[in-house]
Design a protein around this motif. Structure first.
Motif, mmCIF file in Angstrom:
data_model
loop_
_atom_site.group_PDB
_atom_site.id
_atom_site.type_symbol
_atom_site.label_atom_id
_atom_site.label_comp_id
_atom_site.label_asym_id
_atom_site.label_seq_id
_atom_site.Cartn_x
_atom_site.Cartn_y
_atom_site.Cartn_z
ATOM 1 N N CYS A 174 0.715 -1.248 -0.060
ATOM 2 C CA CYS A 174 0.074 0.058 0.005
ATOM 3 C C CYS A 174 0.907 1.168 -0.143
ATOM 4 N N LEU A 175 2.043 1.146 0.306
ATOM 5 C CA LEU A 175 2.859 2.329 0.188
ATOM 6 C C LEU A 175 3.750 2.680 -1.080
ATOM 7 N N ASP A 176 4.124 3.973 -1.113
ATOM 8 C CA ASP A 176 4.962 4.368 -2.427
ATOM 9 C C ASP A 176 6.192 3.740 -2.193
ATOM 10 N N ALA A 177 7.216 4.148 -3.186
ATOM 11 C CA ALA A 177 8.460 3.582 -3.142
ATOM 12 C C ALA A 177 9.430 4.255 -1.915
ATOM 13 N N GLN A 178 8.951 5.507 -1.439
ATOM 14 C CA GLN A 178 9.878 6.241 -0.497
ATOM 15 C C GLN A 178 9.181 5.703 0.877
ATOM 16 N N ARG A 179 8.047 4.908 1.000
ATOM 17 C CA ARG A 179 7.208 4.431 2.005
ATOM 18 C C ARG A 179 6.702 5.662 3.089
ATOM 19 N N ARG A 180 6.487 6.609 2.381
ATOM 20 C CA ARG A 180 6.115 7.945 2.950
ATOM 21 C C ARG A 180 4.505 8.079 2.729
ATOM 22 N N TYR A 181 3.917 7.768 1.622
ATOM 23 C CA TYR A 181 2.744 7.891 1.369
ATOM 24 C C TYR A 181 2.097 6.641 0.713
ATOM 25 N N VAL A 182 0.635 6.835 0.620
ATOM 26 C CA VAL A 182 0.045 5.545 0.099
ATOM 27 C C VAL A 182 0.309 5.602 -1.433
ATOM 28 N N ASN A 183 0.380 4.318 -1.860
ATOM 29 C CA ASN A 183 0.319 4.252 -3.217
ATOM 30 C C ASN A 183 -1.224 3.907 -3.801
ATOM 31 N N PRO A 184 -1.697 4.978 -4.502
ATOM 32 C CA PRO A 184 -3.084 4.932 -4.939
ATOM 33 C C PRO A 184 -3.583 4.081 -5.626
ATOM 34 N N ALA A 185 -2.497 3.488 -6.527
ATOM 35 C CA ALA A 185 -2.976 2.266 -7.339
ATOM 36 C C ALA A 185 -3.137 0.943 -6.513
ATOM 37 N N THR A 186 -2.553 0.730 -5.174
ATOM 38 C CA THR A 186 -2.741 -0.289 -4.630
ATOM 39 C C THR A 186 -3.361 -0.248 -3.174
ATOM 40 N N ARG A 229 -18.422 4.819 2.763
ATOM 41 C CA ARG A 229 -19.980 4.524 2.636
ATOM 42 C C ARG A 229 -20.768 5.890 2.227
ATOM 43 N N LEU A 230 -21.470 5.864 1.210
ATOM 44 C CA LEU A 230 -22.301 7.109 0.796
ATOM 45 C C LEU A 230 -23.648 7.042 1.421
ATOM 46 N N HIS A 231 -24.612 6.556 0.705
ATOM 47 C CA HIS A 231 -25.905 6.435 1.455
ATOM 48 C C HIS A 231 -26.648 4.971 1.378
ATOM 49 N N ALA A 232 -27.398 4.797 2.484
ATOM 50 C CA ALA A 232 -28.199 3.412 2.197
ATOM 51 C C ALA A 232 -27.179 2.241 2.160
ATOM 52 N N ASP A 233 -27.380 1.435 1.049
ATOM 53 C CA ASP A 233 -26.503 0.575 0.760
ATOM 54 C C ASP A 233 -25.309 0.647 -0.306
ATOM 55 N N THR A 234 -25.233 2.068 -0.370
ATOM 56 C CA THR A 234 -24.147 2.387 -1.708
ATOM 57 C C THR A 234 -22.925 2.824 -0.917
ATOM 58 N N TYR A 235 -21.952 2.207 -1.566
ATOM 59 C CA TYR A 235 -20.591 2.489 -1.292
ATOM 60 C C TYR A 235 -19.693 3.153 -2.465
ATOM 61 N N ILE A 236 -18.638 3.756 -2.099
ATOM 62 C CA ILE A 236 -17.556 4.255 -3.158
ATOM 63 C C ILE A 236 -16.170 3.744 -3.008
ATOM 64 N N THR A 237 -15.215 3.559 -3.788
ATOM 65 C CA THR A 237 -14.002 3.116 -3.542
ATOM 66 C C THR A 237 -13.193 4.317 -4.144
ATOM 67 N N SER A 238 -11.831 4.505 -3.931
ATOM 68 C CA SER A 238 -11.015 5.742 -4.197
ATOM 69 C C SER A 238 -10.195 5.375 -5.260
ATOM 70 N N ASP A 239 -10.695 4.816 -6.454
ATOM 71 C CA ASP A 239 -9.791 4.341 -7.593
ATOM 72 C C ASP A 239 -9.612 5.558 -8.650
ATOM 73 N N ARG A 240 -10.447 6.607 -8.387
ATOM 74 C CA ARG A 240 -10.106 7.765 -8.866
ATOM 75 C C ARG A 240 -9.766 9.036 -8.167
#
Length: 218
Positions: A162-174, A180-191
């Motif tokens: 989950c980390l970038d090469a420098q191990r400082r920030y997350v790797n957004p690709a992994t 959660r949004l509303h009711a049974d609706t969720y979202i993922t941070s792929d964008r």
């Protein structure tokens, strides 16, 4: 549309707040039952509120019959809990843990997840979680039927993937946590996208005050 919150039902307040305040991160909260087995329950009224001290807060409602949820009772008794973050790899297991099981059910085992001993507390973390925070209770605020649990993060576990090469920030690709949004609706941070302050305003800001760590991290 204008809404006077003093004139609507609790169900309508919940619907409006959770429909428009989102996405909300999901904490799969692990606790230790009195009988010794694992308890896990997802909470979407959750966030990190401070870095120094490192503080997370959970907001947990009582059951429909007014009884306290197992998670709250366990935290009151032990003063410890684990926040397991959730990505798509454990999303379905997280939903299973949200079923209103009897107190003697080990949700971690039932959902097919793997418990791993923590380092500083006596609550297992979930091996499949991309990131887990070992927390000690700082205080509990009882407010009507809502309980606010303030916890201090004592230890953090992160999958290397989950980390970038420098191990400082997350790797957004992994590392793509779901929320959660509303009711049974969720979202993922792929964008994901970057928004930076205009250069001219950065110079203006620097001339006014020395930015603190919060400003520097934005």
């Amino acid at each position: 549309m204008d809404v006077d919150f003093s004139a609507i039902s609790g169900a309508d307040k919940y619907r409006l707040l959770t429909n428009f305040v989102g996405p909300r991160p999901v904490a799969l909260v692990g606790t230790r039952a009195a009988e010794g087995h694992n308890n896990a329950a997802p909470m979407s009224f959750f966030n990190v509120f401070s870095h120094e001290p490192p503080i997370v807060v959970l907001g947990i409602q009582t059951r429909g019959n007014g009884k306290e949820k197992d998670t709250v009772g366990n935290i009151r008794r032990t003063g410890e809990f684990v926040v397991n973050m959730v990505d798509m790899s454990i999303a379905e297991a997280m939903i299973v843990c949200g079923v209103n099981f009897a107190p003697d059910v080990d949700e971690v085992a039932f959902a097919g997840l793997t418990p791993v001993p923590s380092v500083q507390i006596d609550v297992d973390r979930i091996a499949e979680s991309p990131c887990a925070f070992e927390c000690r209770l700082e205080r509990i605020i009882d407010y009507h039927r809502r309980v606010l649990i303030v916890g201090e993060v004592m230890h953090m576990h992160v999958h290397d993937r989950c980390l970038d090469a420098q191990r400082r920030y997350v790797n957004p690709a992994t590392y793509q946590p779901i929320a959660r949004l509303h009711a049974d609706t969720y979202i993922t941070s792929d964008r994901q996208f970057e928004l930076k302050k205009p250069e001219a305003l950065l110079h203006y800001e620097a001339a006014q005050v020395t930015p603190g760590p919060e400003a520097a991290s934005r």
